[in-house]
Design a protein around this motif. Structure first.
Motif, PDB file in Angstrom:
ATOM      1  N   HIS A  15       0.820  -1.214   0.000  1.00 36.59           N
ATOM      2  CA  HIS A  15       0.000   0.000   0.000  1.00 36.59           C
ATOM      3  C   HIS A  15       0.857   1.270   0.000  1.00 36.59           C
ATOM      4  O   HIS A  15       0.456   2.284  -0.577  1.00 36.59           O
ATOM      5  N   ASP A  16       2.007   1.222   0.625  1.00 37.54           N
ATOM      6  CA  ASP A  16       2.874   2.401   0.662  1.00 37.54           C
ATOM      7  C   ASP A  16       3.316   2.829  -0.733  1.00 37.54           C
ATOM      8  O   ASP A  16       3.549   4.012  -0.983  1.00 37.54           O
ATOM      9  N   PHE A  17       3.434   1.880  -1.652  1.00 38.26           N
ATOM     10  CA  PHE A  17       3.810   2.225  -3.022  1.00 38.26           C
ATOM     11  C   PHE A  17       2.777   3.162  -3.653  1.00 38.26           C
ATOM     12  O   PHE A  17       3.126   4.046  -4.436  1.00 38.26           O
ATOM     13  N   PHE A  18       1.515   2.972  -3.308  1.00 40.05           N
ATOM     14  CA  PHE A  18       0.463   3.824  -3.854  1.00 40.05           C
ATOM     15  C   PHE A  18       0.586   5.254  -3.334  1.00 40.05           C
ATOM     16  O   PHE A  18       0.498   6.208  -4.112  1.00 40.05           O
ATOM     17  N   SER A  19       0.802   5.409  -2.033  1.00 39.66           N
ATOM     18  CA  SER A  19       0.913   6.770  -1.496  1.00 39.66           C
ATOM     19  C   SER A  19       2.183   7.457  -1.988  1.00 39.66           C
ATOM     20  O   SER A  19       2.173   8.658  -2.272  1.00 39.66           O
ATOM     21  N   MET A  20       3.266   6.710  -2.148  1.00 36.82           N
ATOM     22  CA  MET A  20       4.506   7.300  -2.670  1.00 36.82           C
ATOM     23  C   MET A  20       4.334   7.687  -4.144  1.00 36.82           C
ATOM     24  O   MET A  20       4.886   8.704  -4.594  1.00 36.82           O
ATOM     25  N   THR A  21       3.564   6.921  -4.875  1.00 33.48           N
ATOM     26  CA  THR A  21       3.282   7.235  -6.276  1.00 33.48           C
ATOM     27  C   THR A  21       2.430   8.493  -6.377  1.00 33.48           C
ATOM     28  O   THR A  21       2.669   9.359  -7.226  1.00 33.48           O
ATOM     29  N   GLU A  22       1.452   8.616  -5.511  1.00 33.70           N
ATOM     30  CA  GLU A  22       0.627   9.833  -5.480  1.00 33.70           C
ATOM     31  C   GLU A  22       1.485  11.057  -5.204  1.00 33.70           C
ATOM     32  O   GLU A  22       1.310  12.107  -5.843  1.00 33.70           O
ATOM     33  N   GLU A  23       2.391  10.928  -4.263  1.00 35.52           N
ATOM     34  CA  GLU A  23       3.289  12.033  -3.925  1.00 35.52           C
ATOM     35  C   GLU A  23       4.109  12.459  -5.146  1.00 35.52           C
ATOM     36  O   GLU A  23       4.264  13.648  -5.418  1.00 35.52           O
ATOM     37  N   ARG A  47      -2.803   5.260 -10.337  1.00 37.90           N
ATOM     38  CA  ARG A  47      -2.517   6.165  -9.225  1.00 37.90           C
ATOM     39  C   ARG A  47      -1.661   7.352  -9.660  1.00 37.90           C
ATOM     40  O   ARG A  47      -1.913   8.472  -9.253  1.00 37.90           O
ATOM     41  N   ILE A  48      -0.647   7.130 -10.514  1.00 37.50           N
ATOM     42  CA  ILE A  48       0.192   8.244 -10.962  1.00 37.50           C
ATOM     43  C   ILE A  48      -0.625   9.202 -11.823  1.00 37.50           C
ATOM     44  O   ILE A  48      -0.514  10.421 -11.696  1.00 37.50           O
ATOM     45  N   ALA A  49      -1.483   8.649 -12.680  1.00 36.56           N
ATOM     46  CA  ALA A  49      -2.297   9.496 -13.554  1.00 36.56           C
ATOM     47  C   ALA A  49      -3.295  10.318 -12.746  1.00 36.56           C
ATOM     48  O   ALA A  49      -3.428  11.531 -12.950  1.00 36.56           O
ATOM     49  N   ARG A  50      -3.978   9.675 -11.835  1.00 38.77           N
ATOM     50  CA  ARG A  50      -4.976  10.384 -11.028  1.00 38.77           C
ATOM     51  C   ARG A  50      -4.336  11.482 -10.185  1.00 38.77           C
ATOM     52  O   ARG A  50      -4.822  12.616 -10.159  1.00 38.77           O
ATOM     53  N   ALA A  51      -3.248  11.159  -9.514  1.00 39.26           N
ATOM     54  CA  ALA A  51      -2.598  12.155  -8.660  1.00 39.26           C
ATOM     55  C   ALA A  51      -2.090  13.341  -9.476  1.00 39.26           C
ATOM     56  O   ALA A  51      -2.223  14.497  -9.057  1.00 39.26           O
ATOM     57  N   TYR A 132      13.176   4.213  -9.014  1.00 35.98           N
ATOM     58  CA  TYR A 132      12.680   4.797  -7.773  1.00 35.98           C
ATOM     59  C   TYR A 132      12.572   3.632  -6.803  1.00 35.98           C
ATOM     60  O   TYR A 132      11.630   2.856  -6.825  1.00 35.98           O
ATOM     61  N   ASN A 133      13.555   3.528  -5.942  1.00 34.46           N
ATOM     62  CA  ASN A 133      13.755   2.371  -5.067  1.00 34.46           C
ATOM     63  C   ASN A 133      12.897   2.474  -3.805  1.00 34.46           C
ATOM     64  O   ASN A 133      13.406   2.507  -2.685  1.00 34.46           O
ATOM     65  N   MET A 134      11.585   2.511  -4.002  1.00 38.35           N
ATOM     66  CA  MET A 134      10.641   2.635  -2.887  1.00 38.35           C
ATOM     67  C   MET A 134      10.815   1.477  -1.907  1.00 38.35           C
ATOM     68  O   MET A 134      10.692   0.316  -2.311  1.00 38.35           O
TER      69      MET A 134
END
Length: 186
Positions: A15-23, A47-51, A132-134
């Motif tokens: 799930h953290d990958f999603f929030s980091m992608t939004e950022e 997620r990247i497109a929406r953010a 991007y080494n999340m």
């Protein structure tokens, strides 16, 4: 700058990958960058497109027709570029983009990373890929690339073509350096 994002289209990932992608999407929009991506309405792609769109940014989706047929096209695409194969998709993404960022992803993401890097190694372009080494996602790939270099099977140090960012600050710095280089060339 046009930043191409390679990433997973799966939902069952950290799930953290999603929030980091939004950022990242919000940062890109705030800086006036355009996001180029695979155009799919799933996983980190969506997620990247929406953010990016919600923060006022622009997106370009390079979308295989087979994805369109299955109804998996993101609604957050400003410019849609259709294609007939994954090979064509990579070529179009390469032509549309100034730099490439690989978020967590699978076989498709690896294919995209290495296609772009291999093209750079023989001089087709001078564009870089940034892993991007999340949360250390790319650690095992980085170790493998280091091992390939130690064994002498890479002509140059792989970091000539592929860079690593462990957080958004590092990624932003690399992208800003890339943007400065592009501006100086123009």
């Amino acid at each position: 700058m046009k930043i191409c994002i390679f990433c997973s289209a799966n939902h069952q990932i950290d799930h953290d990958f999603f929030s980091m992608t939004e950022e990242l999407g919000r940062w890109a929009a705030a800086k006036g960058h355009t996001i180029v991506f695979g155009g799919v309405n799933q996983g980190l792609m969506e997620r990247i497109a929406r953010a990016t769109k919600e923060a006022g940014g622009r997106t370009i989706g390079v979308i295989p027709r087979i994805v369109e047929r299955y109804g998996r096209t993101s609604q957050f695409v400003d410019v849609e570029i259709p294609c007939d194969s994954l090979h064509e998709r990579k070529q179009l993404m390469e032509a549309q983009s100034d730099v490439f960022v690989a978020l967590p992803g699978g076989i498709g993401t690896l294919d995209e990373v290495f296609s772009i890097a291999a093209s750079a190694t023989i001089g087709y372009h001078q564009k870089r890929v940034i892993l991007y080494n999340m949360k250390g996602f790319w650690d095992s790939l980085i170790a493998m690339l280091d091992d390939l270099h130690r064994q002498g099977v890479t002509r140059k140090q792989w970091r000539t073509y592929i860079q690593v960012a462990n957080n958004l600050d590092e990624l932003a710095q690399l992208l800003e350096e890339e943007g400065t280089e592009k501006a100086a060339e123009a």
